[in-house]
Structures are given as C-alpha cells and as structure tokens.
Design an enzyme around this catalytic site. Structure first.
Site, PDB file in Angstrom:
ATOM      1  N   GLU A  80       0.751  -1.241   0.117  1.00 38.76           N
ATOM      2  CA  GLU A  80       0.018  -0.142  -0.001  1.00 38.76           C
ATOM      3  C   GLU A  80       0.931   1.214   0.101  1.00 38.76           C
ATOM      4  OE1 GLU A  80      -3.217   1.963   3.069  1.00 38.76           O
ATOM      5  OE2 GLU A  80      -3.205  -0.163   2.739  1.00 38.76           O
ATOM      6  N   ASP A  81       2.049   1.408   0.960  1.00 36.02           N
ATOM      7  CA  ASP A  81       2.776   2.538   0.843  1.00 36.02           C
ATOM      8  C   ASP A  81       4.131   2.456   0.420  1.00 36.02           C
ATOM      9  OD1 ASP A  81       0.642   3.121   2.525  1.00 36.02           O
ATOM     10  OD2 ASP A  81       1.672   2.558   4.525  1.00 36.02           O
TER      11      ASP A  81
END
Length: 737
Positions: A80-81
C-alpha cells in the site's frame, strides 16, 4: 497486551520465550524486507515507520498466531505504501503470506465517490478475504489496535474520525470473533477520544477507590480459596479478580442510566476449573457462601454466545453488602473467552473441523449478502454497527433448537433466521404457547413457534421492513420484493423520485435523466434507469440519502433559475413543516421528531388528530375525539403541550387497529370472518373470541391497515357475512400517552 511500540529485539525475545515453534529466519527476513521498503518513512510520532509493523506483529504473538501471520503483519503496509508488489511478496515469502497481505491492503483504484464509500469498500474487501482466511481480520484488528494506542500523535479531527470508525466497525467485529482483550481495549481507547469527559470521570471514580477495590477483591478471592480446600477438584482451581472495562461501565451508567453502585458486575472474580461438572459444583459453592442476586444468573455453557463464549455468570452479595459477579469456566472455555477464534491457532494448531469454522463465520456471509441486496455499499458499515455490536439473546423452537439473535429481535427476525421461506410465509407466532404480535420483542429463553400459511403465493408485507430489527431479515424481505414485484417497484420508485424532484424544483429533461443519474446508477449497481427505479421501490436505494447529492449535481449542471432554490420554497404565511418517519407532519414548534401513536385511542390516517409533546419521549399522537384529549382541554391542563399535527399524504407505514365482530354463534362463523380478512391481504397480528350467554359470539382481531379508509372497507365486507350482527372499530384501549 501492553506496549505502545516494540523493537525487533523485543519481538525476537518474545518468540524465544514462547513455547510454540516459529520459523525465526522467515520472520527476521520479513522484518528486513519491510525495514528496507519503509526506509525513510516516518510515523506521525516521528518514529521510523517500521516500528508500527513490528508492534502489530508483537500483538499477534500475544494472540499466539502462526509464522505466516507474523510475516504478513510485518509486511502488511509495504504494498500500500511502497513500490513493492504482491508478486514480490509471493516470490520471497510464499502464497499464504501474499494472500494475507493482499487481504489487509486497502483498495486504491476502485470507482469510489466519497470517503464513507471508500471505507465501506475496504471493509467489504477485508470481510471477503476474511471469509476465506480468518487471519486477515485478526491482522487488521491488531493493526487498528496499535494505531489506536498511538492515536495521540494525530490531529484532533483525525483522532475522532478514527475512534468513531473503531467503535462502529472494528470493536463489533472483535466482539463477534470473541477476542475479548482486543475488543475491550479498542472500545476503551475509542471512548477516550469520543467522550474524554465521561472517560476521565469514570477513570477518576475507579482510581479513588482503587485501594478499596483491590482489598475487596483480594478478600473475596481468599474466602473462596479457603472454602475450596474442603472440596475435591481434579486440579487446583485458579481464582482471578478483574474490574469491568471503562467503556463497559460507561454503557451501564450513561446508556442504561444506572448509578455506579448499581453496576453489579463492576467487580468480578473468575474461577477456572478442569471440567464442566466442576463448573456447576463451584456455582453451588458460591451460592452457598454468598447471597445470589435474583435474575442475575446466566448459563452460557449450555447455551454459548454466538462468538463461542462459554461461562457461568452469577451476581452475588458479600457480607459487606457490595455486589460482585463470579464467572466460572474451564481452561478451554477461558482460552476461547480471551482469544476467541484466535485460540484455535494458539492451542490447537489450527481448526480441525472446517464445518465448525464455516458455521462460526456464517455471519460474514450474511453481512455481505445483506449489503448486496441493499444496492448500497455503505450498508455494510450500518450492518456491522447495528447487528454485530449488540448483545445477544438465545431463543428456542418447540423442538428445542436454539438460535442466537441480537437484542430487540422480533418475531419477523426469528422467522427469517429459521428459514427464508418460513419468513416469507409467516402469519403469526406463539411465544411460550401464547399468540403474540409480529413486532413482539424476543427475550432469552422464549420458546417461539412460527405460524405459516400454506398459500405458496403469499409473501412478506412491506410493513415488515419497519418491524424487522436485523439486517438479515430486512435483506431477505427486500430480496423478495426485488424478485417478485419488479413492475410494481419500478412504478413506485419512479413516482417517488418524481415527487422528490418536484419537491426540490428540479426539472431534468426526460431524455437527459439517465445521464444525470449515471453516477448513482453505477454506485448502486443498476444497469438501467428501470433498475434504479425498482431499487428505490423495494427500499434498496434510500431517497433521503441521495437527494442532497442529486440537488448539488443539479445546481452544478443546470444552475439555479430565478424560480429555483436549493431548498423547497416555503408556503407563504405558514410555519415551516417537518415530517417524521412515522408519516406525521408538524411545525417548527416541535423539536423532537420521535413519534408514537397513543394506545388509548389508536389513531389512523384519515382520523382528525392532535399531538401531545411528552417530556423526553417525543410526540404522542391522539385522535381529537380521544377522551384523554377532551378531558385535558376541559380541565385546562397542559394546554401549551397540545400541538397541531397532520397526516402526510405519502404515509406508507401500516397501523394497528382493533375490529370487534358480534355474530350469532354457529359452526364455521370464525373461519368465514378470518377468510374475509385474509382475502383482503390484511395481516392479523392477534385475535381472541368468546361465546356469550345469549348464544352470540364476539371475535376481536388486531389488524394492520394503511388508514381509516382501508379499515372501513374491510368492516363493510365483514358486515355482509351471514349472521354477523355488528362490526365495530374498538377505539379505546388501556394505554399510556
């Protein structure tokens, strides 16, 4: 479960201290991979980002989760990051770890319209993944728990938003999974940010009596241990003391309006023994030692909670006059009570029976199905908040099958829980052998018999959507109307939308309407305009929820003409009217929208009515011919609390009315009367009949009607039945204002 933040060395030491076998090299590899991916990233606190996944992994170790779960927790934010892909995760750590990471990764490019829908879609994705592997949700709960522990570093508005989300979504799921420690800490932390004043007040109340409380619990434990020395046990029982969570006390004090001294389970002693037989033996000993408080005993061993929780609970009084609760359970029950579904990884190395696992997680499928029938992605959040967060009751069929239901469930909810077809064909019900109305609220221990019709064409009544409390029942009712009444739904939905457009002075050309509504068609999974109308008609799309957005779109696209305003134009020289969900219109002088219809006169649409403003309970609606109203006005009492109200032309809910039929008593008379009412498709909620000394008979029935006109129509039909003498509406029943 205590530390806010942990280091990799603390994690390694905990693994070495644990009796369970872990693949240490795989966990360290996951840590190094995550540390490299998150390099340079910081949390709001200023700490390196890697502290967060390590801390989540530490909490999962407390729950006894396996190696792959720990690795997935370490890697849960990298996709996600950071630029890392799922394929890389799969390559380095295997299919299982990649699947778990994918399950907890938020959606990024979904066609979402606002933040609420983004949240709902993410929750839906997690539930779908969780239905395949429960570890997905256990990771997510521990992720949320660490975020809540470190929430003080976030801005105030984000603290409140995260806390509300936690209270409405994650705490109820932890409750349903039976993970008590996580559930209670999530609730306490969220409560601290949502109502800091009440939190501090309860914390202070507990703190000032801390020494007294600890001394009291120590004394009780000592007394019980001393008595146990005279009894024979397979293994020496363990006796623990505990204090109810801050949020648990808050619910009893503020929500249930109790004094803190009335919270009987504020203090609790827990006794853990080896066998079920010893549990009941200990119960007898406790009741012999202390005075049991009436109606405070609960047997969750014979009837476990939906989240697998088992224990005996009893509230008693010591000689000091202080009430306290005693919980009695076996070690297996204790592990399940503390860790819920996670206990099966910690103590049994996985679930041995797949069927049992699917049965325990059936509620996930019900939540997803209910959301799909509503045509509204945000419905999933409402379902979790209302159905999962509540306490449960246990009710029985006449054959002794038991069903766990949310508190406040009605006959309709129970019928649909037993079977969808039984729900559709419900005519009435008996509780403990007595006829009850369909809106009867069930209680633990009720024995419920559902009475059904043999008419296969019979289906649910739209009024049941108001009676049903569970989203499971509502979704099944909506599904029936969606499938069986499409043409009727389209007509009703179109009329409702046109009425709202006219109300808000929105004039969209017919050939542009589908284009104007295209975002909402996508949002509610409708392929055509007719699908959208049908969805409005059966309740899948709620008009009040979408009108503000449609109004804003209208102004953006068409602008406001001189005649148009973003709000409906007020009628000149008339106070602004408000409409309640109960179909009653009243003016601005009444501020509480809660409406109930008085039982002393049973008003129906079409009757002349008046409203009485109660203290704290909204408006009670009476007929103007009601003896209570006439007496009040005659005596000059409370004149300022009687307010003008009127029926809305669009009132759709159904009302209970009582019909009394006086007839010559003969064979078949009762059946003929019931047949006339049934053929008019008017539900009978309860009925009584008795024979008079003069040879006549009286039949009374409570029926559901849409108004005075429908009631008068059925009364005329009953009047034509052979040997019927009179048919009257019973307008006065004993009741409360």
């Amino acid at each position: 479960m205590g530390n806010e933040s942990c280091t990799i060395n603390m994690l390694i030491q905990k693994i070495l201290d644990d009796e369970k076998q872990y693949d240490m090299s795989k966990i360290i590899s996951a840590y190094e991979f995550a540390a490299k991916a998150h390099e340079g990233q910081k949390r709001s606190s200023g700490e390196p980002y890697i502290v967060h996944p390590v801390s989540v992994s530490f909490i999962l170790l407390d729950l006894g989760m396996d190696t792959d779960t720990i690795c997935a927790a370490m890697l849960h934010d990298v996709v996600e990051d950071t630029p890392v892909t799922l394929e890389e995760i799969k390559k380095h750590f295997g299919q299982d770890v990649a699947m778990l990471v994918d399950g907890v990764t938020k959606l990024s490019n979904a066609p979402i319209f606002n933040k609420d829908e983004q949240l709902a879609e993410n929750v839906r994705k997690i539930l779908l993944a969780m239905s395949q592997d429960i570890r997905v949700m256990i990771i997510k709960l521990c992720d949320r728990l660490h975020n809540m522990r470190t929430l003080a570093c976030r801005p105030g508005f984000k603290q409140r938003k995260t806390a509300l989300e936690t209270m409405n979504i994650y705490a109820p799921i932890a409750h349903r999974l039976g993970i008590r420690a996580v559930k209670e800490e999530l609730e306490d932390l969220a409560f601290k940010y949502l109502d800091p004043y009440a939190y501090s007040e309860i914390e202070h109340l507990l703190e000032i009596k801390k020494d007294e409380r600890e001394a009291f619990i120590a004394t009780i434990k000592s007394k019980i241990a001393e008595r146990f020395k005279t009894e024979k046990f397979e293994k020496e029982p363990q006796i623990d003391g505990r204090v109810k969570s801050i949020y648990g006390i808050y619910k009893k004090i503020y929500v249930n309006r109790k004094n803190i001294e009335e919270v009987y389970d504020k203090y609790a002693v827990r006794v853990i023994v080896s066998t079920v037989a010893e549990c009941y033996n200990v119960l007898g000993i406790i009741h012999d030692m202390f005075t049991p408080i009436p109606n405070r005993f609960k047997d969750y061993i014979s009837t476990p909670k939906a989240n697998m929780y088992q224990s005996l609970h009893t509230s008693v009084l010591g000689r000091e006059g202080i009430p306290f609760e005693v919980q009695i359970r076996t070690w297996d029950m204790h592990y399940t009570a503390e860790y819920g579904i996670a206990a099966h990884w910690k103590y049994k190395e996985g679930i041995q029976s797949r069927d049992k696992m699917e049965q325990r997680l059936a509620w996930i499928r019900q939540v997803i199905e209910a959301q799909q029938t509503a045509d509204d992605v945000e419905e999933i959040v409402r379902i979790i908040k209302t159905d999962l967060a509540t306490d449960d009751i246990v009710v029985f069929t006449p054959k002794a099958d038991n069903f766990t239901m949310p508190v406040n469930s009605t006959i309709i909810d129970f019928a649909y829980r037993v079977h969808t077809e039984i729900g559709h064909r419900t005519m009435g019900a008996k509780v403990d052998g007595k006829i009850v109305p369909l809106d009867y609220k069930l209680h633990t221990g009720d024995i419920v018999e559902i009475l059904t019709t043999k008419d296969e064409k019979r289906g649910p009544n739209r009024a049941w959507l108001e009676i049903a409390q569970t989203n499971e029942a509502k979704s099944k009712i909506r599904s029936w109307f969606k499938k069986e009444c499409r043409e009727e739904n389209i007509a009703q939905g179109k009329a409702e939308l046109e009425r709202e457009f006219q109300h808000y002075r929105m004039h969209v050309p017919e050939n542009e309407l589908e284009t104007f509504l295209q975002d909402d068609l996508k949002r509610h999974s409708c392929n055509t305009l007719d699908d959208f109308y049908a969805s409005i008609g059966y309740g899948g799309v709620l008009i009040p929820k979408i009108m503000q957005r449609l109004k804003d779109d209208y102004i953006r696209i068409y602008g406001e003409s001189k005649d148009d305003t973003s709000l409906p134009a007020p009628t000149p020289k008339v106070k602004k009217k408000k409409q309640s969900n109960s179909g009653i219109i009243f003016d601005d002088s009444i501020s509480n929208f809660q409406v109930r219809f008085s039982q002393c006169c049973n008003p129906l649409p079409g009757d002349d009515i008046i409203g009485f403003v109660t203290r704290g309970h909204g408006v009670s609606v009476h007929k103007k011919s009601c003896p209570n109203y006439i007496a009040s006005i005659a005596n000059g009492e409370n004149a300022d609390r009687w307010k003008k109200v009127e029926w809305s032309e669009t009132t759709k809910i159904e009302f209970h009315a009582v019909i009394e039929v006086l007839a010559i008593d003969r064979t078949g008379m009762l059946q003929e009367v019931i047949t006339v009412i049934s053929e008019a498709r008017i539900p009978i909620y309860n009925s009584t009949s008795r024979r008079l000394k003069n040879g006549n008979a009286v039949f009374r029935a409570t029926v559901a009607v849409t108004g005075k006109e429908q009631l008068e129509s059925i009364m005329k039909k009953l009047d034509k039945v052979k040997d019927v003498i009179t048919v009257t509406r019973v307008e006065s029943r004993r009741g409360i204002w």
